[in-house]
Design an enzyme around this catalytic site. Structure first.
Site, PDB file in Angstrom:
ATOM      1  N   ILE A   1       1.306   4.259   1.220  1.00 17.69           N
ATOM      2  CA  ILE A   1       0.931   3.515   0.017  1.00 17.69           C
ATOM      3  C   ILE A   1      -0.578   3.620  -0.202  1.00 17.69           C
ATOM      4  O   ILE A   1      -1.361   3.578   0.751  1.00 17.69           O
ATOM      5  CB  ILE A   1       1.338   2.032   0.172  1.00 17.69           C
ATOM      6  CG1 ILE A   1       2.847   1.922   0.476  1.00 17.69           C
ATOM      7  CG2 ILE A   1       0.955   1.233  -1.067  1.00 17.69           C
ATOM      8  CD1 ILE A   1       3.756   2.397  -0.626  1.00 17.69           C
ATOM      9  N   HIS A   2      -0.965   3.738  -1.457  1.00 15.63           N
ATOM     10  CA  HIS A   2      -2.377   3.876  -1.826  1.00 15.63           C
ATOM     11  C   HIS A   2      -2.625   3.150  -3.133  1.00 15.63           C
ATOM     12  O   HIS A   2      -1.698   2.982  -3.936  1.00 15.63           O
ATOM     13  CB  HIS A   2      -2.736   5.365  -1.977  1.00 15.63           C
ATOM     14  CG  HIS A   2      -1.928   6.051  -3.028  1.00 15.63           C
ATOM     15  ND1 HIS A   2      -2.326   6.100  -4.353  1.00 15.63           N
ATOM     16  CD2 HIS A   2      -0.727   6.670  -2.976  1.00 15.63           C
ATOM     17  CE1 HIS A   2      -1.403   6.731  -5.056  1.00 15.63           C
ATOM     18  NE2 HIS A   2      -0.422   7.095  -4.247  1.00 15.63           N
ATOM     19  N   PRO A   3      -3.854   2.721  -3.391  1.00 16.38           N
ATOM     20  CA  PRO A   3      -4.176   2.122  -4.690  1.00 16.38           C
ATOM     21  C   PRO A   3      -4.061   3.170  -5.791  1.00 16.38           C
ATOM     22  O   PRO A   3      -4.391   4.335  -5.564  1.00 16.38           O
ATOM     23  CB  PRO A   3      -5.631   1.670  -4.539  1.00 16.38           C
ATOM     24  CG  PRO A   3      -5.914   1.681  -3.077  1.00 16.38           C
ATOM     25  CD  PRO A   3      -4.993   2.711  -2.479  1.00 16.38           C
TER      26      PRO A   3
END
Length: 123
Positions: free
Chosen positions: A44-46
Site C-alpha cells: 500500500i502507498h499514498p
C-alpha cells in the site's frame, strides 16, 4: 541522459499476504483507499499524481534497484492514476499478460520494507 519522473510514492503498509506474491516474482500495488480484503494482498502507498504515460523502455525504481520496463498492459496508466493499483511482474515479458500488469526485467526482491520508494520514469 535524464529520465523524467512520472510517478513517485512509497510503501506505507504491507498487507499480510503481500510478500507471498514476491515468491511468484510479482508484487501488487494499491493506494491507501484499497478495500480491506484486497489490501491484505498489496503493498500500500499514498496516492500520487501520474504525470505522463508509463511505457516500455522506461524504468521502475524500487528503493535502490532499477528495473527496465519491458511491457505495459492497456489499463496500467488509468489504474495507477485512479487507484494506484497495478501488478508488477519481474519476468522481462515482452507482451503484457494482463491489462493491469507492468513487466520489468530483473530480480524480484525477496522482501520490501516500509518507506521503500516506488518510482516510474520514462526517457
Amino acid at each position: 541522459f535524464e529520465m523524467t519522473m512520472l510517478y513517485r510514492t512509497q510503501v506505507t503498509h504491507i498487507g499480510e499476504y503481500a510478500a507471498d506474491a514476491l515468491d511468484d516474482n510479482m508484487m501488487i500495488l494499491f493506494n491507501d483507499n484499497a478495500p480491506a480484503d484486497v489490501a491484505d494482498y498489496c503493498f500500500i502507498h499514498p496516492a500520487a499524481d501520474l504525470t505522463g504515460e508509463i511505457k516500455a523502455g522506461g524504468q521502475f525504481v524500487l528503493g535502490a534497484s532499477r528495473y527496465p520496463i519491458t511491457a505495459v498492459g492497456d489499463v496500467v496508466n488509468q489504474n495507477l492514476a485512479e487507484l494506484g493499483h497495478i501488478t508488477i511482474r519481474f519476468d522481462g515479458g515482452a507482451e503484457a499478460e494482463y491489462p493491469g500488469t507492468v513487466h520489468v526485467a530483473g530480480q524480484c526482491p525477496e522482501a520490501l520494507v516500509l518507506g521503500t520508494e516506488l518510482i516510474f520514469q520514462t526517457e
